[in-house]
Design an enzyme around this catalytic site. Structure first.
Site, PDB file in Angstrom:
ATOM      1  N   TYR A  69       0.838  -1.198   0.000  1.00  0.00           N
ATOM      2  CA  TYR A  69       0.000   0.000   0.000  1.00  0.00           C
ATOM      3  C   TYR A  69       0.871   1.246   0.000  1.00  0.00           C
ATOM      4  CZ  TYR A  69       0.961   0.651   5.026  1.00  0.00           C
ATOM      5  OH  TYR A  69       1.574   0.852   6.236  1.00  0.00           O
ATOM      6  N   CYS A  70       0.277   2.362  -0.449  1.00  0.00           N
ATOM      7  CA  CYS A  70       0.936   3.668  -0.350  1.00  0.00           C
ATOM      8  C   CYS A  70      -0.094   4.653   0.198  1.00  0.00           C
ATOM      9  CB  CYS A  70       1.531   4.102  -1.686  1.00  0.00           C
ATOM     10  SG  CYS A  70       0.344   4.229  -3.048  1.00  0.00           S
ATOM     11  N   TRP A  71       0.010   5.927  -0.144  1.00  0.00           N
ATOM     12  CA  TRP A  71      -0.889   6.909   0.464  1.00  0.00           C
ATOM     13  C   TRP A  71      -2.340   6.726   0.018  1.00  0.00           C
ATOM     14  CZ3 TRP A  71      -2.010   9.821   4.269  1.00  0.00           C
ATOM     15  CH2 TRP A  71      -2.902  10.884   4.144  1.00  0.00           C
ATOM     16  N   SER A 123       2.419   2.256  -4.834  1.00  0.00           N
ATOM     17  CA  SER A 123       2.150   0.845  -4.549  1.00  0.00           C
ATOM     18  C   SER A 123       1.798   0.092  -5.820  1.00  0.00           C
ATOM     19  CB  SER A 123       1.015   0.713  -3.534  1.00  0.00           C
ATOM     20  OG  SER A 123      -0.163   1.317  -4.006  1.00  0.00           O
ATOM     21  N   TYR A 134      -3.215   3.963   2.447  1.00  0.00           N
ATOM     22  CA  TYR A 134      -3.235   4.317   3.869  1.00  0.00           C
ATOM     23  C   TYR A 134      -4.421   5.215   4.200  1.00  0.00           C
ATOM     24  CZ  TYR A 134      -2.289   6.738   8.206  1.00  0.00           C
ATOM     25  OH  TYR A 134      -2.433   7.288   9.454  1.00  0.00           O
TER      26      TYR A 134
END
Length: 350
Positions: free
Chosen positions: A97-99, A105, A126
């Site tokens: 995952y990323c932001w 991601s 996130y």
């Protein structure tokens, strides 16, 4: 299932423990503030690289920014594959995952899938996870809280630690907040987490508890150091049955001397904290206490703090904030040895 599989939080979080590795592809500063429990940090762009790409995006344009960012992302992902993940088998199942679940991601998940790993990418990243946690803490699970009450130094934290060591379910908010919950409660060398990280830690504990068994928790105030306990969790605690832990004052002084030994070694740190009590007790009283610290009269100082500050504050607040305290089970500790706390824990845990 086709990989990379892009799944939302409602699908991912209930099976969070089934992933072999949880990878946070955000930068190191984003990761430090909060992350999904158990995640490791593998930035596809580190902080400095994000600044470079972001500045190019604003000053030149998206196309030029992507031309700069793409090789950096590729190099970083390649390094992780060569170092961290080179030994992973074909059935290794990572969550990435990323932001917001976008390019950072997505790039990593695509390459992992091309290798042949059954990778899952968190849709919404996130940001979606954080919204899920915030909503979950507004309506926490119905748990059978048992609130350990007692004046400062009566051994509440030690009892919680002992309960956990014998298999009881424990929500230790002070440990999660890295703070002992009073004006003197800062832990040396251990900064408090961010508010979001604190809430993540609480959510992660709550989701693992068995609702059919009691959960022991301390009678905390709304704030633990600089951090706020989620309001709905606080309300559940304050409506729960209480256990009144009792310990004689000389033993409380002894216990506090053990727990706060760092102040004996550095009276200046204690005196800096005592300055926060001037508004309550006046400058003259604080200077008297500071002189006790400077001249090594710590047991006398601790005793006076209990009598003049901590005990009155506790007695003013406990009945008002914990509605079942008048019906509390009394648990008297004969001493502060390990055996004393084990016996008390076994009595409560059964």
């Amino acid at each position: 299932m086709k990989y990379p599989a892009v799944l939302g939080v409602d699908d991912v979080l209930p099976m969070l423990d089934q992933f072999d590795t949880i990878i946070d592809a955000r930068s190191e500063s984003e990761f430090a503030l909060d992350r999904i429990p158990g995640a490791i940090n593998c930035p596809t762009l580190d902080d400095a690289q994000r600044v470079l790409v972001g500045t190019t995006y604003k000053q030149v344009g998206a196309f030029e920014a992507k031309k700069i960012g793409a090789p950096l992302v590729a190099q970083n992902i390649a390094r992780y594959i060569e170092t961290l993940f080179a030994d992973k088998p074909k059935d290794w199942k990572p969550l990435v995952y990323c932001w917001r679940g976008g390019n950072r991601s997505g790039s990593m998940a695509l390459i992992f899938a091309k290798i042949g790993w059954p990778v899952v990418q968190l849709d919404g990243g996130y940001k979606a996870y954080r919204a899920y946690v915030a909503a979950a803490l507004e309506n926490p699970p119905l748990l059978d809280f048992r609130v350990i009450c007692g004046t400062t130094g009566s051994g509440k934290s030690r009892l919680l630690e002992t309960l956990e060591s014998i298999g009881a379910q424990v929500l230790d908010l002070e440990r999660l907040a890295a703070h002992r919950g009073s004006v003197l409660g800062h832990l040396p060398g251990e900064p408090q987490p961010s508010q979001k990280m604190f809430e993540t830690r609480i959510w992660d504990k709550l989701r693992r508890f068995d609702p059919s068994k009691p959960v022991f928790v301390e009678s905390e105030s709304k704030k633990v150091g600089n951090l706020r306990v989620p309001e709905a969790v606080m309300e559940r605690m304050r409506a729960s049955p209480c256990i009144a832990l009792q310990l004689g004052r000389p033993l409380r002084v002894q216990l506090l001397m053990e727990d706060y030994h760092h102040f004996c070694a550095d009276p200046s740190a204690l005196n800096a904290q005592l300055d926060h009590l001037v508004q309550l007790h006046g400058r003259a009283r604080i200077e008297t206490w500071q002189e006790m610290a400077n001249t090594g009269r710590m047991p006398e100082l601790v005793d006076q703090l209990l009598v003049e500050h901590y005990d009155p504050a506790y007695l003013r607040s406990i009945d008002r904030n914990f509605v079942q305290y008048p019906k509390a089970e009394t648990l008297a500790l004969p001493g502060i040895s390990k055996d004393d706390f084990v016996a008390a824990a076994r009595h409560l845990h059964g």
